[in-house]
Design a protein around this motif. Structure first.
Motif, mmCIF file in Angstrom:
data_model
loop_
_atom_site.group_PDB
_atom_site.id
_atom_site.type_symbol
_atom_site.label_atom_id
_atom_site.label_comp_id
_atom_site.label_asym_id
_atom_site.label_seq_id
_atom_site.Cartn_x
_atom_site.Cartn_y
_atom_site.Cartn_z
ATOM 1 N N PRO A 1 -2.207 -3.809 9.517
ATOM 2 C CA PRO A 1 -0.902 -3.472 10.101
ATOM 3 C C PRO A 1 -1.039 -2.649 11.369
ATOM 4 C CG PRO A 1 -0.810 -3.221 7.725
ATOM 5 C CD PRO A 1 -2.237 -3.517 8.071
ATOM 6 N N VAL A 2 -2.002 -1.725 11.400
ATOM 7 C CA VAL A 2 -2.166 -0.877 12.578
ATOM 8 C C VAL A 2 -2.638 -1.700 13.779
ATOM 9 C CG1 VAL A 2 -4.564 -0.226 12.059
ATOM 10 C CG2 VAL A 2 -3.098 1.317 13.398
ATOM 11 N N ASP A 3 -3.423 -2.745 13.526
ATOM 12 C CA ASP A 3 -3.866 -3.606 14.634
ATOM 13 C C ASP A 3 -2.673 -4.321 15.264
ATOM 14 O OD1 ASP A 3 -6.549 -2.970 14.099
ATOM 15 O OD2 ASP A 3 -6.692 -4.564 12.598
ATOM 16 N N LEU A 4 -1.817 -4.846 14.402
ATOM 17 C CA LEU A 4 -0.634 -5.558 14.879
ATOM 18 C C LEU A 4 0.301 -4.596 15.610
ATOM 19 C CD1 LEU A 4 -0.056 -8.564 14.505
ATOM 20 C CD2 LEU A 4 1.440 -7.992 12.590
ATOM 21 N N ALA A 5 0.438 -3.406 15.052
ATOM 22 C CA ALA A 5 1.344 -2.416 15.642
ATOM 23 C C ALA A 5 0.866 -1.976 17.021
ATOM 24 C CB ALA A 5 1.468 -1.209 14.717
ATOM 25 N N ARG A 6 -0.393 -1.622 17.143
ATOM 26 C CA ARG A 6 -0.923 -1.133 18.422
ATOM 27 C C ARG A 6 -0.848 -2.197 19.508
ATOM 28 N NH1 ARG A 6 -6.396 1.861 16.109
ATOM 29 N NH2 ARG A 6 -5.376 3.814 15.424
ATOM 30 N N ALA A 7 -1.112 -3.428 19.147
ATOM 31 C CA ALA A 7 -1.120 -4.500 20.137
ATOM 32 C C ALA A 7 0.271 -4.742 20.720
ATOM 33 C CB ALA A 7 -1.650 -5.791 19.514
ATOM 34 N N HIS A 8 1.306 -4.336 19.981
ATOM 35 C CA HIS A 8 2.671 -4.596 20.445
ATOM 36 C C HIS A 8 3.453 -3.313 20.709
ATOM 37 C CE1 HIS A 8 1.554 -8.437 18.540
ATOM 38 N NE2 HIS A 8 2.383 -8.982 19.396
ATOM 39 N N GLY A 9 2.768 -2.183 20.705
ATOM 40 C CA GLY A 9 3.424 -0.920 21.012
ATOM 41 C C GLY A 9 4.432 -0.497 19.968
ATOM 42 N N LEU A 10 4.148 -0.795 18.699
ATOM 43 C CA LEU A 10 5.064 -0.476 17.612
ATOM 44 C C LEU A 10 4.403 0.468 16.616
ATOM 45 C CD1 LEU A 10 6.311 -4.108 16.864
ATOM 46 C CD2 LEU A 10 7.542 -2.364 18.175
ATOM 47 N N SER A 11 5.186 0.959 15.694
ATOM 48 C CA SER A 11 4.643 1.726 14.583
ATOM 49 C C SER A 11 4.280 0.767 13.447
ATOM 50 C CB SER A 11 5.662 2.749 14.068
ATOM 51 O OG SER A 11 6.768 2.085 13.476
ATOM 52 N N THR A 12 3.406 1.188 12.577
ATOM 53 C CA THR A 12 3.049 0.341 11.433
ATOM 54 C C THR A 12 4.255 0.140 10.525
ATOM 55 O OG1 THR A 12 2.220 2.302 10.282
ATOM 56 C CG2 THR A 12 0.603 0.956 11.464
ATOM 57 N N GLN A 13 5.125 1.144 10.454
ATOM 58 C CA GLN A 13 6.324 0.999 9.628
ATOM 59 C C GLN A 13 7.233 -0.090 10.191
ATOM 60 O OE1 GLN A 13 7.011 2.548 6.612
ATOM 61 N NE2 GLN A 13 8.560 0.921 6.624
ATOM 62 N N ALA A 14 7.324 -0.180 11.526
ATOM 63 C CA ALA A 14 8.143 -1.222 12.139
ATOM 64 C C ALA A 14 7.609 -2.602 11.764
ATOM 65 C CB ALA A 14 8.175 -1.055 13.645
ATOM 66 N N VAL A 15 6.280 -2.752 11.780
ATOM 67 C CA VAL A 15 5.679 -4.032 11.411
ATOM 68 C C VAL A 15 6.019 -4.378 9.964
ATOM 69 C CG1 VAL A 15 3.493 -5.253 11.043
ATOM 70 C CG2 VAL A 15 3.814 -3.851 13.088
ATOM 71 N N ARG A 16 5.910 -3.404 9.084
ATOM 72 C CA ARG A 16 6.248 -3.649 7.676
ATOM 73 C C ARG A 16 7.730 -3.998 7.529
ATOM 74 N NH1 ARG A 16 2.347 0.615 6.850
ATOM 75 N NH2 ARG A 16 3.984 2.198 6.999
ATOM 76 N N HIS B 1 -6.778 -4.239 -3.344
ATOM 77 C CA HIS B 1 -6.223 -2.896 -3.487
ATOM 78 C C HIS B 1 -4.761 -2.823 -3.059
ATOM 79 C CE1 HIS B 1 -10.142 -1.235 -4.476
ATOM 80 N NE2 HIS B 1 -10.653 -1.881 -3.420
ATOM 81 N N GLY B 2 -4.165 -3.973 -2.700
ATOM 82 C CA GLY B 2 -2.746 -4.006 -2.373
ATOM 83 C C GLY B 2 -2.409 -3.771 -0.912
ATOM 84 N N TYR B 3 -3.417 -3.694 -0.034
ATOM 85 C CA TYR B 3 -3.131 -3.473 1.387
ATOM 86 C C TYR B 3 -2.755 -4.798 2.060
ATOM 87 C CZ TYR B 3 -5.352 1.072 0.704
ATOM 88 O OH TYR B 3 -5.662 2.337 0.256
ATOM 89 N N ARG B 4 -1.799 -4.710 2.988
ATOM 90 C CA ARG B 4 -1.396 -5.902 3.729
ATOM 91 C C ARG B 4 -2.495 -6.320 4.696
ATOM 92 N NH1 ARG B 4 3.450 -3.004 3.224
ATOM 93 N NH2 ARG B 4 5.321 -4.257 2.748
ATOM 94 N N THR B 5 -2.659 -7.632 4.845
ATOM 95 C CA THR B 5 -3.522 -8.173 5.895
ATOM 96 C C THR B 5 -2.751 -9.268 6.631
ATOM 97 O OG1 THR B 5 -4.523 -9.838 4.436
ATOM 98 C CG2 THR B 5 -5.634 -7.701 4.592
ATOM 99 N N TYR B 6 -2.856 -9.215 7.947
ATOM 100 C CA TYR B 6 -2.166 -10.185 8.794
ATOM 101 C C TYR B 6 -3.182 -11.065 9.502
ATOM 102 C CZ TYR B 6 1.866 -7.126 8.055
ATOM 103 O OH TYR B 6 2.869 -6.383 7.491
ATOM 104 N N THR B 7 -2.660 -12.068 10.213
ATOM 105 C CA THR B 7 -3.502 -13.013 10.939
ATOM 106 C C THR B 7 -2.973 -13.152 12.366
ATOM 107 O OG1 THR B 7 -2.164 -14.970 10.476
ATOM 108 C CG2 THR B 7 -3.766 -14.314 8.784
ATOM 109 N N PRO B 8 -3.714 -13.845 13.225
ATOM 110 C CA PRO B 8 -3.189 -14.088 14.575
ATOM 111 C C PRO B 8 -1.829 -14.785 14.576
ATOM 112 C CG PRO B 8 -5.537 -14.529 14.532
ATOM 113 C CD PRO B 8 -5.127 -14.279 13.104
#
Length: 239
Positions: free
Chosen positions: A13-28, A44-51
């Motif tokens: 989530p942090v990768d997606l957030a940083r690339a778009h200038g957002l917070s991780t909460q916004a992505v969620r 362990h229940g952590y989200r994983t995203y893709t390109p």
């Protein structure tokens, strides 16, 4: 499709957030709102995203300036639910609204051009009565009274006679209403435009507001082009 969504590179989530200038909460939040496809989870229940999720987020953020947040979100939800036709209908609605806004602007600009300052100045400093003004406009006195009830003109009353007295600003507003009515606009559509004239302090300041209005419409049109390109790229990525 679910398997394809999670294939390839994994993004946090942090990768997606940083690339778009957002917070991780916004992505969620975007994922929970259906703007992004559902994410996979680690043991362990952590989200994983893709390109593909990154492409979806880029499409949404590109759609917002031209379509607005609500419409952009609805477009993305439709795409993610496999309802492409509904997404295209929503896009068409935004384009139709932009066209209508352009027509409104053009009508207002034409109405202002048709207003002759010398004609408006014919109203004496003390004001004019309803009969002479109706004659100048080529309308009935009853029409001016109807415009008054709609709040489009606000003549004062002569304290001695009780007659309506239209000052220079009232004459200006009446002429503008007359031009817009000739353009086919309803009284409820004219009311906010008259309010703009009053808040701007007259016709001269309104010209700057109309220039800004046109610039914003142009920006919306270009933003829609950008959004369309990003949405098409996302649709292609989804296959």
């Amino acid at each position: 499709m679910g398997q394809n969504l999670q294939s390839g590179e994994r993004l946090r989530p942090v990768d997606l957030a940083r690339a778009h200038g957002l917070s991780t909460q916004a992505v969620r939040n975007y994922e929970e709102a259906g703007i992004l496809p559902g994410a996979a989870r680690t043991p362990h229940g952590y989200r994983t995203y893709t390109p593909l999720h990154a492409r979806a987020l880029s499409a949404f953020l590109a759609l917002v300036p031209g379509h607005g947040h609500r419409a952009a979100a609805s477009i993305m939800r439709a795409v993610n639910e496999g309802a492409a036709d509904e997404a295209f209908r929503l896009v068409d609605e935004s384009h139709a609204q932009l066209l209508e806004d352009r027509r409104t602007l053009g009508t207002v600009e034409n109405a202002l051009r048709d207003l002759e300052p010398d004609d408006i100045a014919q109203s004496p400093p003390s004001g004019t009565f309803i009969g002479p003004l109706a004659h100048q406009l080529g309308v009935r006195s009853a029409t001016l009274r109807k415009w008054e009830r709609a709040g489009l003109v606000r003549p004062r009353r002569d304290p001695r006679t009780g007659y309506r007295v239209f000052d220079e600003a009232d004459v200006r507003d009446a002429r503008l209403v007359h031009q817009l009515r000739r353009g086919g606009y309803l009284l409820e559509q004219i009311a906010p435009l008259i309010a703009q004239v009053r808040s701007a302090g007259g016709l001269q300041p309104l010209e700057a507001a109309l220039t800004d209005w046109r610039a914003r419409l142009t920006a919306r049109g270009r933003a829609m082009l950008t959004g369309a390109a990003e949405l098409e790229a996302y649709l292609r990525a989804r296959g």
